[in-house]
Design a protein around this motif. Structure first.
Motif, PDB file in Angstrom:
ATOM      1  N   PRO A  31       0.791  -1.240   0.000  1.00 37.49           N
ATOM      2  CA  PRO A  31       0.000   0.000   0.000  1.00 37.49           C
ATOM      3  C   PRO A  31       0.820   1.285   0.000  1.00 37.49           C
ATOM      4  O   PRO A  31       0.457   2.234  -0.726  1.00 37.49           O
ATOM      5  CB  PRO A  31      -0.841  -0.143   1.280  1.00 37.49           C
ATOM      6  N   PRO A  32       1.960   1.386   0.751  1.00 33.03           N
ATOM      7  CA  PRO A  32       2.713   2.641   0.705  1.00 33.03           C
ATOM      8  C   PRO A  32       3.320   2.968  -0.656  1.00 33.03           C
ATOM      9  O   PRO A  32       3.607   4.135  -0.933  1.00 33.03           O
ATOM     10  CB  PRO A  32       3.823   2.412   1.755  1.00 33.03           C
ATOM     11  N   VAL A  33       3.544   1.935  -1.517  1.00 32.21           N
ATOM     12  CA  VAL A  33       4.160   2.195  -2.823  1.00 32.21           C
ATOM     13  C   VAL A  33       3.149   2.056  -3.958  1.00 32.21           C
ATOM     14  O   VAL A  33       3.520   2.201  -5.134  1.00 32.21           O
ATOM     15  CB  VAL A  33       5.349   1.240  -3.071  1.00 32.21           C
ATOM     16  N   LEU A  34       1.891   1.795  -3.626  1.00 30.14           N
ATOM     17  CA  LEU A  34       0.897   1.527  -4.661  1.00 30.14           C
ATOM     18  C   LEU A  34       0.698   2.723  -5.587  1.00 30.14           C
ATOM     19  O   LEU A  34       0.634   2.571  -6.813  1.00 30.14           O
ATOM     20  CB  LEU A  34      -0.439   1.138  -4.010  1.00 30.14           C
ATOM     21  N   ALA A  35       0.603   3.920  -5.018  1.00 26.68           N
ATOM     22  CA  ALA A  35       0.391   5.107  -5.846  1.00 26.68           C
ATOM     23  C   ALA A  35       1.577   5.333  -6.789  1.00 26.68           C
ATOM     24  O   ALA A  35       1.399   5.671  -7.967  1.00 26.68           O
ATOM     25  CB  ALA A  35       0.177   6.331  -4.958  1.00 26.68           C
ATOM     26  N   VAL A  36       2.799   5.132  -6.272  1.00 23.18           N
ATOM     27  CA  VAL A  36       3.996   5.296  -7.104  1.00 23.18           C
ATOM     28  C   VAL A  36       4.011   4.262  -8.220  1.00 23.18           C
ATOM     29  O   VAL A  36       4.294   4.578  -9.388  1.00 23.18           O
ATOM     30  CB  VAL A  36       5.270   5.183  -6.243  1.00 23.18           C
ATOM     31  N   ALA A  37       3.715   3.004  -7.870  1.00 24.01           N
ATOM     32  CA  ALA A  37       3.715   1.934  -8.877  1.00 24.01           C
ATOM     33  C   ALA A  37       2.665   2.193  -9.947  1.00 24.01           C
ATOM     34  O   ALA A  37       2.922   1.989 -11.144  1.00 24.01           O
ATOM     35  CB  ALA A  37       3.465   0.584  -8.206  1.00 24.01           C
ATOM     36  N   LEU A  38       1.492   2.661  -9.530  1.00 23.86           N
ATOM     37  CA  LEU A  38       0.426   2.951 -10.486  1.00 23.86           C
ATOM     38  C   LEU A  38       0.826   4.098 -11.411  1.00 23.86           C
ATOM     39  O   LEU A  38       0.631   4.035 -12.633  1.00 23.86           O
ATOM     40  CB  LEU A  38      -0.860   3.293  -9.739  1.00 23.86           C
ATOM     41  N   GLY A  39       1.395   5.142 -10.840  1.00 25.83           N
ATOM     42  CA  GLY A  39       1.850   6.262 -11.661  1.00 25.83           C
ATOM     43  C   GLY A  39       2.925   5.846 -12.638  1.00 25.83           C
ATOM     44  O   GLY A  39       2.913   6.239 -13.816  1.00 25.83           O
ATOM     45  N   LEU A  40       3.877   5.018 -12.154  1.00 26.33           N
ATOM     46  CA  LEU A  40       4.958   4.542 -13.013  1.00 26.33           C
ATOM     47  C   LEU A  40       4.407   3.651 -14.126  1.00 26.33           C
ATOM     48  O   LEU A  40       4.857   3.731 -15.281  1.00 26.33           O
ATOM     49  CB  LEU A  40       5.973   3.776 -12.163  1.00 26.33           C
ATOM     50  N   ALA A  41       3.415   2.811 -13.786  1.00 27.66           N
ATOM     51  CA  ALA A  41       2.811   1.941 -14.795  1.00 27.66           C
ATOM     52  C   ALA A  41       2.064   2.754 -15.851  1.00 27.66           C
ATOM     53  O   ALA A  41       2.129   2.444 -17.053  1.00 27.66           O
ATOM     54  CB  ALA A  41       1.862   0.945 -14.121  1.00 27.66           C
ATOM     55  N   LEU A  90       2.929  -6.570 -11.728  1.00 24.30           N
ATOM     56  CA  LEU A  90       1.545  -7.048 -11.654  1.00 24.30           C
ATOM     57  C   LEU A  90       0.614  -6.187 -12.513  1.00 24.30           C
ATOM     58  O   LEU A  90      -0.201  -6.707 -13.284  1.00 24.30           O
ATOM     59  CB  LEU A  90       1.062  -7.026 -10.210  1.00 24.30           C
ATOM     60  N   LEU A  91       0.721  -4.883 -12.382  1.00 27.27           N
ATOM     61  CA  LEU A  91      -0.168  -3.983 -13.099  1.00 27.27           C
ATOM     62  C   LEU A  91      -0.028  -4.119 -14.611  1.00 27.27           C
ATOM     63  O   LEU A  91      -1.026  -4.195 -15.344  1.00 27.27           O
ATOM     64  CB  LEU A  91       0.108  -2.531 -12.674  1.00 27.27           C
TER      65      LEU A  91
END
Length: 389
Positions: free
Chosen positions: A287-297, A361-362
């Motif tokens: 959860p703490p890195v989810l926003a970063v991962a989503l933005g990067l994806a 995953l995304l």
């Protein structure tokens, strides 16, 4: 070691992965994201952490990535490599600038340091050749007009990783600048020599390996692959890169026969590889890195899509083909995990592992889903189904 517990854990994991492979096949998607989710569920902080079998699985995962990259190398031969470099060098420059560059900039913004930024750039750079190959085969897109351009770009990405991984390995080891430069030079020289031998003497190597005795050929190829992988590790080159170069050296009848023999073993250990990487990731760290991962994806998904459309446009492909080329390149997979594993093993920022898992995953979900939506734009031809991965 409790052998009974070991066998129970391994049996349960194998059966679970089997169910996921069937589910992915029915859904027409790659099994990679399901394997990663499975590792999250049974790893550190998961539902039922694997304890006894963990050491065994780590050895299996190492073998899995070696087999995965060896089989990837089997898809190419020397002529294809050279032709790919000639056909796709402009697209490759754009590809690296957009997709590696986006990860590198994100790494700097996340304050991972410049080496950490190099790791994140590697994670976001290369499309998954395995997933792309499976999608093209399943949908009958191998005769699609954008196909040669897509394959050429994948070839250049895979060759770029052959050079990138030794460089990254030397930088992650640290030490004096002179020692790093020496290690990088030695690694590149060895990789260059092996690549030259693969291209120049591939036919002779293939003739020496090929035999009608299936057992003898299987053992010989497996032994050669592991020997070269071991030598590569000695020279601070990834064992997976060494295996990839061995695969390139084999062509003709030997290539076809070995691919058939090793595919089941590749699928087994590749499933272990993707699962084991996420075993070490605590789901609570996502959860703490989810926003970063989503933005990067979102950013690198858009840049990869643009890369595919541009290379198809340059080859005179129509708008539908341009969209297919962009969509099929979205998924990240084997190289992203290999690079992330190197970074995690070297003790870089603890956010790297959950960030890489979430990012992969995304895009391994988004890429195939988008491709399936474009399926109607090119009539699929009857093809034999292949195993998921």
């Amino acid at each position: 070691m409790d052998k009974g517990q070991l066998f129970l854990e391994l049996g349960a994991l194998a059966l679970g992965l089997s169910v996921l492979a069937r589910m992915s096949r029915r859904a027409g998607l790659s099994a990679v994201p399901l394997y990663v989710l499975f590792g999250l569920a049974f790893g550190e902080g998961g539902l039922v952490p694997v304890i006894t079998a963990e050491e065994f699985l780590r050895v299996g995962a190492e073998l899995g990535v070696v087999l995965l990259l060896f089989m990837l190398g089997l898809d190419y031969d020397g002529e294809e490599l050279l032709q790919g470099l000639r056909d796709a060098w402009r697209s490759s420059v754009l590809d690296a600038g957009l997709n590696f560059g986006a990860g590198f900039v994100a790494g700097l913004l996340l304050q991972l340091g410049w080496v950490g930024a190099l790791v994140l750039g590697g994670i976001t750079y290369a499309s998954s050749s395995g997933i792309v190959s499976k999608l093209r085969s399943d949908l009958g897109w191998k005769r699609a007009p954008e196909g040669p351009g897509v394959v050429a770009l994948l070839i250049t990405e895979d060759l770029a990783m052959v050079l990138y991984l030794p460089l990254l390995g030397a930088l992650l080891l640290g030490g004096a600048l002179v020692d790093q430069a020496t290690a990088v030079l030695a690694a590149l020289v060895v990789a260059g020599v092996v690549l030259f031998v693969a291209v120049r003497f591939g036919n002779r190597i293939s003739r020496a390996i090929f035999t009608d005795h299936a057992e003898a050929m299987l053992l010989g190829v497996f032994g050669l692959m592991l020997l070269v992988a071991g030598v590569a590790e000695r020279f601070e080159i990834s064992a997976a890169v060494g295996a990839f170069l061995v695969g390139i050296a084999i062509n003709g009848h030997a290539q076809t026969a070995i691919r058939q023999q090793l595919r089941p073993m590749r699928d087994l250990f590749a499933a272990i590889f993707f699962t084991v990487f996420s075993l070490a990731v605590d789901p609570r760290d996502i959860p703490p890195v989810l926003a970063v991962a989503l933005g990067l994806a979102l950013v690198t998904g858009a840049t990869k899509y643009a890369t595919g459309m541009w290379l198809a446009h340059r080859r005179g492909v129509d708008a539908d083909g341009q969209r297919r080329a962009g969509a099929i390149l979205l998924a990240r997979g084997e190289f992203s995990i290999v690079v992330a594993e190197l970074g995690v093993a070297s003790g870089l920022d603890q956010r790297l592992a959950p960030l890489a898992v979430t990012y992969v995953l995304l895009l391994t979900l988004a890429g195939p889903l988008l491709v399936r939506r474009l399926r109607h734009t090119y009539p699929p031809t009857p093809v034999s189904r292949i195993s998921p991965g």
